[in-house]
Structure formats: C-alpha cells, structure tokens
Write an enzyme that holds these catalytic residues in place. Sequence first.
Site, short mmCIF file in Angstrom:
data_model
loop_
_atom_site.label_atom_id
_atom_site.label_comp_id
_atom_site.label_asym_id
_atom_site.label_seq_id
_atom_site.Cartn_x
_atom_site.Cartn_y
_atom_site.Cartn_z
CG ASP A 82 -2.93 -21.61 48.92
OD1 ASP A 82 -1.87 -20.97 49.09
OD2 ASP A 82 -3.52 -22.17 49.86
CD GLU A 116 -0.56 -19.46 54.07
OE1 GLU A 116 -0.22 -18.91 55.12
OE2 GLU A 116 -1.70 -19.33 53.56
#
Length: 487
Positions: free
Chosen positions: A80, A147
């Site tokens: 991400d 994350e």
Amino acid sequence: MSNRLLESIEPKEVFRYFEDLTRIPRCSGKEENVVAYLISFAEQHGFDWWKDEKLNIVIKKPATKGYESRPTIILQAHTDMVCEKDKETVHDFDTDPIKIEIEEDRIIAKETTLGADDGIGVALALALLADKDAKHPNVELICTSDEERGLVGAEHFDMATMEGDVLINLDANEEGKFVVGCAGGPVVRIEIPLERTTIVPNGMTALNISIRGLTGGHSGEDIHRGRVNSNKLMVRTLVSLNHELNYMLGDISGGIHYNAIPRETEAVIFVNAQEKQKVIETVLSYRTTYKNEYRVTEPDMEITVQECLDGSDNLLSDLSKKRLLDFLYLCYSGIVRMDAEIAGAVESSVNLGTIHLEKETAVIQMMTRSSLESAYREMYNQIAYLAECVGGTVHIMSDCPEWEYNPSSEVKKVFHKVYQEMFGKAPEFFILHAGLECGVFAKKTNRPMDMIAAGPTSKNLHMPGEHLSISSVQNFWRFFKEVVKHI
C-alpha cells in the site's frame, strides 16, 4: 503497459516493476489490484505463492545452485501507499495512475505522493526474484497490506508459515544507511462530544481561515526538521483570536493521515459583521508573525481569510468550542525527547495528525512514537487524561511495537562488510524514529529473528513532491544482489 517513461533507465527490471506499480491504484486498504499483479508475476515465473484473508501475499523462490544449504532469507515490503495530493489537484487515487516525471536524478510526483514508499521495495524484490543470474539462498518474499494505517497486514500475518530466520525489510529510504531498530507506539483516536446551536445573533458573518502551502512530511522521519503542523498553527490562531474578540466556531478540519505532518487546515468562524475587517487584519498580522518565525522551514506558507457562505445550523456552542480548543491547544505535538545515547536521534514524539468535526463529535487522530515502550505509554496516558478533562474518550486504533536493537546481529555484520568492500566506506546503522513491520514480526514469532531494513534514497514521503533517486536505486541494486549472496 505502453508509453513507459522509465524503460531506458538501468536497472531496467527494477524500474519496469516500479513503473507498473505507479499505474496500479493501491491506497491503504485497497490493495486488491496490486495483489492480483503480484499473483500474475508469481505464476508467470512459476513461483509458489499464497495469500491470506488480509491480502498479505507470499512468493517463494528456491535457492540457486550451490546456495541450497545457506539460511533462508525473508524479503519484506508493503504493497500500500499513502495517498495524498495537493488540494487543488484533480486526481482519483482509486482509478488514476500516479503522474511521474524525471527531473535530473529524480523520479518525482509533483502533485501527489509517488508511492516509492514502499513501491520501490516491492520492485526491488520482484527484480531479484525474476533475475535468473542472481545468486541467493531460498527466498521468501512477504508483501504485506495496509502498512501505512498501522501495520495492519503484518499484525494479522502468520509468521509460523515462514522458514527464514533472517529478514531484510525493504522499507528504509536512505541508501547506505541501514535500520537496526525502530520506534513503536499507539495511534490514538480521540472523540469529543459536540453541542450545536442554531441560535445565531443577527448580523453575523462567516469567515474562512485557511492555512496551506506547508511542507509536511513523515510524522516520524521528518519530525525533527522544524516543519509546522498546520493543525497546531490553526489552533494557535483560533485561541489568539479568542483573546481579541468573541466569535462562534463553525468548523475546523485539517490533515489527511495521522502518520503525516499536516500541511493544510481550514476553519470557519462567525463574527459580528462590524468586526469583520478587524478579524481579517488580525489574522493577517498573525500571518506576518508566522512567516517570520518559520521563514526557513516554511517558505511557501499561505494563510488567507475571506468571507464565505455557511449554514447557521453548523455552529458549536460556547462550551463545545472551549472544550475542543482546550484539548487541541494543550495537547502536545512534536518532539517530546531526544535520545540520550544516540546523538541527533529522536527518542519520543507525538503528531496531531487529523481533525474532523462530525455532527455530534469532534474526531481527532494522534500518533505517538518512541523507542521506549514506557515513554509511548506515558504519552498515551497524557492524551487520555487531557481528553477526559474535556469530556472526551480515547480509543487505540493500532499499536505498533518497537523493534529492539540487537548489537550481536550477524546480518548487520554482513551488510557492513559487503558495503565497505563495494563502496570503500563504512555504512551507517541507526534506530529509526518510525514504525516498521520488523517490530511486529519479532513479536509474532517464538524464534529469534535477525533483521535489518534497507533501501535506496527517497524523499518527501507521505506528501506531494515525493521523489526517488535514480542513482541511489542503481547503487542499492548492485549492493542488494551482492549482499544476498553472502548471507
């Protein structure tokens, strides 16, 4: 994928995968498309793979001939990215590719985040797996999800499925400087109840106060650079105005992500029409003061105040205004304490990341960081106590564990030796004032994990203007291929 900007830049495979990733929407919590891309990569190369329900994905590649008896290496990166853009920029992160440009040695996204954090880590790992000439032991690649919003994917990942005891995290962002420990701390959501009023005295005018153009940055790695938090600056403005005259507060909103230093904040206030000009002149005088105070770190600061249209049913009661401003003014944001042992290192900090007013609740998100668990627990206790004093409540959104430095690390010795031999100088090792998934992995396994974090140089993370150094990628790629041969 046609019209490739990076296709002629070496190392071509690394930049090919990185450019692919810039074209795949992958905001935190929306990693489905990038996971499909990674599955396609694994199947194209005949690698074993699996994914879990949180969209963490593992890809495995067997050791090359002669390296079968060496320890299995775990490579790790996250899929991400922080999705932030300039306010006036038209960009849909759910559908639009990142617009990238080349400026001398930099690959840059000028109006949005670039996603080098951690797209370049994923690209480097894929390039190593795809390189038929690379020499390495068994490799297990973990690409974790979500994350940036609190290491969510890593928290749900089952480390018992992995064989390796050596882990190389590819989420560091300065070539030649390797991370051997990191800060931890909870992300805190504060909710303060609001009372609204529709009884507005006649002759009131709505004014919009806007703070924009600040530098922002990563709330851990950039916290020591003297950059202004737009939320705190707006609250300073509102409290100062409160000493000058009476006004009603309609709204305050600022920040996009709790882990980024906010760059833009707006507020709407209602003042007596006869005092409108005085308010405008007062705010502009504050602007002069602020621009002088932060002339070095915030050269592009913009502060405006102008009349606006706003509904009269969107005003806070005097008590709610006081409680909200009391909390925002008294809560600390910035460096709490420097490290007493490591010169120049931040030990503990807090970031007032986002402010958003709902109909009946003010929602505030703050991030605490420290290399000491006792310190970040104390910072949380202070936030919770202050929230309680104004009638609010707190909730821990996520809790990142610290990664404790291991002075006996063998992988650190290998990195030092290989870097010294290749570049003729010693690398630097440091404890990062930010959260990395290494702390989660250490907590979730019952066996010792020898870990290090590394990567090429990227700057302006979590903000528009994020950029990646081309020459640094080239240096790191050569080093990366060499170091995995020696573990």
